[in-house]
Write an enzyme that holds these catalytic residues in place. Structure first.
Site, mmCIF file in Angstrom:
data_model
loop_
_atom_site.group_PDB
_atom_site.id
_atom_site.type_symbol
_atom_site.label_atom_id
_atom_site.label_comp_id
_atom_site.label_asym_id
_atom_site.label_seq_id
_atom_site.Cartn_x
_atom_site.Cartn_y
_atom_site.Cartn_z
ATOM 1 N N ASP A 191 -0.295 -5.500 9.415
ATOM 2 C CA ASP A 191 -1.373 -4.520 9.315
ATOM 3 C C ASP A 191 -2.503 -5.124 8.862
ATOM 4 O O ASP A 191 -2.478 -6.073 7.985
ATOM 5 C CB ASP A 191 -0.815 -3.643 8.047
ATOM 6 C CG ASP A 191 -1.662 -2.723 7.785
ATOM 7 O OD1 ASP A 191 -2.935 -2.401 8.226
ATOM 8 O OD2 ASP A 191 -1.427 -1.866 6.603
ATOM 9 N N TRP B 83 0.864 -1.130 -0.042
ATOM 10 C CA TRP B 83 -0.057 0.207 -0.122
ATOM 11 C C TRP B 83 1.068 1.146 0.051
ATOM 12 O O TRP B 83 1.729 1.389 0.723
ATOM 13 C CB TRP B 83 -0.821 -0.021 1.419
ATOM 14 C CG TRP B 83 -1.774 1.125 1.385
ATOM 15 C CD1 TRP B 83 -2.803 1.351 0.509
ATOM 16 C CD2 TRP B 83 -2.088 2.023 2.463
ATOM 17 N NE1 TRP B 83 -3.601 2.531 1.061
ATOM 18 C CE2 TRP B 83 -3.042 2.669 2.353
ATOM 19 C CE3 TRP B 83 -1.565 1.836 3.680
ATOM 20 C CZ2 TRP B 83 -3.642 3.784 3.161
ATOM 21 C CZ3 TRP B 83 -1.937 3.062 4.889
ATOM 22 C CH2 TRP B 83 -3.120 3.725 4.387
ATOM 23 N N LYS C 148 -12.996 -0.535 6.958
ATOM 24 C CA LYS C 148 -13.522 -1.291 5.806
ATOM 25 C C LYS C 148 -14.502 -2.225 6.495
ATOM 26 O O LYS C 148 -15.821 -2.465 5.777
ATOM 27 C CB LYS C 148 -12.556 -2.131 5.078
ATOM 28 C CG LYS C 148 -11.332 -1.358 4.985
ATOM 29 C CD LYS C 148 -11.514 -0.490 3.755
ATOM 30 C CE LYS C 148 -10.055 0.382 4.042
ATOM 31 N NZ LYS C 148 -9.468 0.776 3.005
HETATM 32 C C1 LIG Z 1 -3.223 -2.009 3.735
HETATM 33 C C2 LIG Z 1 -3.892 -0.849 4.181
HETATM 34 N N1 LIG Z 1 -3.452 -0.484 5.451
HETATM 35 C C3 LIG Z 1 -4.142 0.459 6.290
HETATM 36 C C4 LIG Z 1 -5.058 1.274 5.748
HETATM 37 C C5 LIG Z 1 -5.869 2.374 6.600
HETATM 38 O O1 LIG Z 1 -7.030 2.142 6.316
HETATM 39 P P1 LIG Z 1 -7.803 3.518 7.246
HETATM 40 O O2 LIG Z 1 -6.785 4.657 7.658
HETATM 41 O O3 LIG Z 1 -8.615 4.040 6.410
HETATM 42 O O4 LIG Z 1 -8.500 2.890 8.445
HETATM 43 C C6 LIG Z 1 -5.487 0.863 4.478
HETATM 44 C C7 LIG Z 1 -6.599 1.778 3.806
HETATM 45 O O5 LIG Z 1 -6.725 1.721 2.449
HETATM 46 C C8 LIG Z 1 -4.705 -0.186 4.016
HETATM 47 O O6 LIG Z 1 -5.266 -0.563 2.432
#
Ligand SMILES: Cc1ncc(COP(=O)(O)O)c(C=O)c1O
Length: 396
Positions: A210, A130, A245
């Protein structure tokens, strides 16, 4: 003073969203976006979430600060969700939860914790990963290194990954995606997790898992296999969790940073540091999302409703993966793209090249990221055949 400041290009995905909006083609398809979409293309508010919010309007007593570690009830709920209600790690009282502004906030807490408490340690990220992982860890001043994850044939390169892990200097941090790897969709099997555990233990590496998509892959418990295996078998594990999500509460910024330590004493030491890290960043996390989650877990009825809704989302994505491969069958491409049905989560490394992606956009108004990453949840009964036909045209 501002004269020397240069303008930088915006996020590539945001640019893609604008291009999509401006495209007049009525058949246009957005596979670039990073959020869940239902059959009608909407990112819905889950019914359990709405019901919890209604309840909160009547029941919430105060909007005062919730403290640097956040709501203790939410923290306890997330620990059970992630580690399992009967986890030996929880029984041993060696896991700490710090509520965070989303999964990104949890990653930033992890990054600041590593930078301040484990100085000189590098973090190893999968190639690809990511993109924001790079931003968050470099912003905290941590040196970033990479291990391979996908080979030239667009398959999981587990041998390459393991070989790289075996050569990482003792004490470095390794970031692993618990499930639904973003951007590839390639997840580790249970045997592969076991192999990773063995290397982490032998090399004395610190895993940072993660966990942004629990429940989007194979199930809430199934998706937690990796983090639970590591937490139960290693003295020290870091986990960043997100409710964005699986509760669909993206904008409520609700996540958690979990630190697993050798024993309660060490966990409390780490926890005391995390309170400072959180305080120096944003003082207290936002409280609405965590209140929603705690309200849902507090009610057997809402809890069941949420699990059922999440299952519908998960099944929809996994069914679309199968339908996509089936849709390529008449074009003789089912074998070539068979891995799409095996991948998990919203995202798929389709194996399409940048040139394919450009042709799909320019000739068919189908939008995805230049790497060939597609959001499977952007497909639906109305557009899947159109997308399969277009792919067949550009790859032949
Ligand atoms: C791999 C991964 N880690 C962490 C996140 C963080 O998500 P959020 O900050 O929206 O909770 C995302 C969001 O797309 C992600 O794809």
């Amino acid at each position: 003073m501002f004269e020397p400041i240069e303008r930088v290009p915006g996020d590539a995905i945001l640019g893609l969203i604008q291009q999509f909006k401006d495209d007049p083609n009525p058949n246009k398809v957005d596979l670039g976006v990073g959020v869940y979409r239902d059959e009608s293309g909407v990112t819905p508010i889950m019914r359990a979430v709405k019901a919890a919010e209604k309840q909160l309007i009547d029941d919430e007593q105060t909007k005062s600060y919730i403290g640097s570690h956040g709501d203790p009830e939410y923290g306890a709920d997330v620990l059970k969700l992630v580690l399992g209600a009967n986890s030996p790690v929880l029984a041993a009282d060696r896991a700490s939860a710090t509520q965070s502004p989303g999964g990104t906030g949890a990653l930033r807490l992890a990054a600041d914790f590593i930078a301040s408490q484990l100085p000189g340690k590098s973090i190893w990220l999968s190639e690809p990963t990511w993109p924001n992982h790079l931003g968050v860890f470099s912003a905290a001043g941590i040196e970033i290194k990479r291990y391979p994850y996908v080979d030239d044939q667009n398959q999981l390169d587990f041998a390459g990954m393991l070989a790289a892990l075996e050569n990482i200097p003792k004490g470095d941090v390794v970031l692993l995606h618990a499930c639904c790897h973003n951007p590839t969709g390639f997840d580790l099997s249970r045997d592969q997790w076991q192999n990773v555990l063995n290397v982490l233990r032998e090399r004395e590496l610190l895993p940072l898992v993660d966990f942004a998509y629990q429940g989007f892959g194979n199930g809430l418990d199934e998706d937690a296999y990796g983090p639970r295996l590591l937490a139960e078998n290693l003295d020290e594990v870091l986990i960043t969790q997100s409710c964005s999500k699986n509760f669909g509460i993206y904008r409520e910024r609700t996540g958690c940073f979990i630190a697993v330590a050798k024993d309660t004493e060490q966990m409390e030491n780490v926890r005391s540091q995390l309170a400072i890290t959180a305080r120096e960043n944003y003082s207290n996390p936002p409280g609405h999302g965590s209140a929603i989650v705690a309200t849902i877990f507090n009610s057997p009825e809402l809890d069941q409703m949420w699990r059922d809704e999440l299952k519908v989302m998960r099944n929809r994505i996994n069914d679309l993966r199968k339908q996509f491969v089936a849709g390529l069958e008449p074009h003789g491409l089912a074998d070539r793209f068979a891995y799409v049905a095996e991948q998990r989560g919203m995202f798929s490394y389709t194996g399409l090249t940048k040139a394919h992606v450009e042709r799909l956009r320019d000739e068919h108004s189908i939008y995805m990221v230049g790497s060939g990453r597609a959001n499977v949840a952007g497909l639906n009964a109305d557009n899947i055949e159109y997308v399969c036909n277009a792919i067949a045209q550009v790859v032949k």
